[in-house]
Design a protein around this motif. Structure first.
Motif, short mmCIF file in Angstrom:
data_model
loop_
_atom_site.label_atom_id
_atom_site.label_comp_id
_atom_site.label_asym_id
_atom_site.label_seq_id
_atom_site.Cartn_x
_atom_site.Cartn_y
_atom_site.Cartn_z
N ASP A 1 24.78 0.24 42.07
CA ASP A 1 25.65 0.47 43.22
C ASP A 1 26.15 1.92 43.18
OD1 ASP A 1 27.18 0.09 45.46
OD2 ASP A 1 28.82 -0.93 44.42
N LEU A 2 25.20 2.85 43.30
CA LEU A 2 25.48 4.28 43.22
C LEU A 2 24.66 5.01 44.28
CD1 LEU A 2 25.23 4.71 39.34
CD2 LEU A 2 27.34 4.86 40.68
N PRO A 3 25.20 6.08 44.85
CA PRO A 3 24.42 6.85 45.83
C PRO A 3 23.25 7.58 45.18
CG PRO A 3 26.78 7.38 45.94
CD PRO A 3 26.56 6.60 44.67
N ASP A 4 22.30 7.97 45.99
CA ASP A 4 21.19 8.79 45.51
C ASP A 4 21.73 10.07 44.89
OD1 ASP A 4 19.70 6.84 46.75
OD2 ASP A 4 18.81 8.16 48.26
N GLY A 5 21.19 10.47 43.75
CA GLY A 5 21.54 11.75 43.14
C GLY A 5 22.96 11.85 42.65
#
Length: 226
Positions: free
Chosen positions: A106-110
């Protein structure tokens, strides 16, 4: 979507032994000078690039997350087991610990400058590991680093073994590195050591890899069991 059985089984197994695990392993780094050296090298290259925080995936009771923090990193932990997360929060209240799975972070790209997976991929079935490494590539920033710890062997085919908690796998470093290359990551360093007295009779290995600043992820076939 139905949760894969391997995730349910692994969560339940670690929930059941969380307190005992924390008692046994919370000070384990004191006995592992080579692993401490690789963690120090990982911390140095992550700090030099300054691409974001570090996620300790499969953090267990948080002892390695705390070690990364002591090395000067902005580190937080993620674990599949809610019991492990509760113990980590209790032992290290100043640090962040979340429940989650390596298969769908549950983390954004990059978002990350670094990922530590310290013996946390060992329960992942070989045919699912390519998807995990693709997820690692997604959440790493360009130039971000991954340090992977695992049980090793010379056989190019991953081998099951009866881990004390639940079924696990050993990999040859070359075979595992090939999957990492397919995910778009490049090797910087590796360490392979023989077992210490009292450990399982398996080699222990560390792979330090990096996401290029210009990504060139390869879409070659994933690992398939023979």
């Amino acid at each position: 979507m139905t949760e894969p059985a391997v995730l349910r089984d692994t969560r339940a197994a670690y929930d059941a032994i969380a307190v005992h695990y924390a008692e046994l392993f919370s000070n384990i780094l004191e006995t592992l000078p080579m692993e401490r050296a690789m963690l120090a090298a990982f911390a140095e290259v992550v700090r030099a690039h300054d691409a974001g925080p570090v996620a300790d995936l499969g953090c267990g009771p948080g002892h390695v997350t705390a070690h990364l923090h002591a090395l000067g990193l902005t580190a937080f932990g993620i674990d599949l087991s809610p019991e492990m997360v509760a113990l980590a929060r209790q032992a290290h209240p100043a640090l962040r610990f979340d429940e989650g799975s390596m298969t769908a972070l549950d983390l954004p790209d990059g978002a990350l400058g670094g990922i530590l997976a310290f013996y946390s991929i060992i329960h992942t079935p070989p045919w699912q590991l390519s998807a995990v490494f693709t997820e690692f590539h997604r959440v790493l920033a360009p130039g971000g680093h991954l340090l992977l710890g695992f049980f090793a062997g010379d056989d190019p085919v991953p081998r099951e073994f009866d881990h004390k908690v639940t079924l696990a796998y050993r990999w040859s470093p070359d075979s595992l590195m090939e999957l990492l290359r397919q995910a778009g990551l490049v090797e910087l360093a590796r360490l392979v050591r023989e077992p210490h007295q009292g450990e399982r009779p398996f080699q222990h290995a560390q792979l330090l890899v990096r996401k290029p600043t210009r990504s060139r992820r390869v879409t070659t076939p994933q690992w398939a069991p023979c």
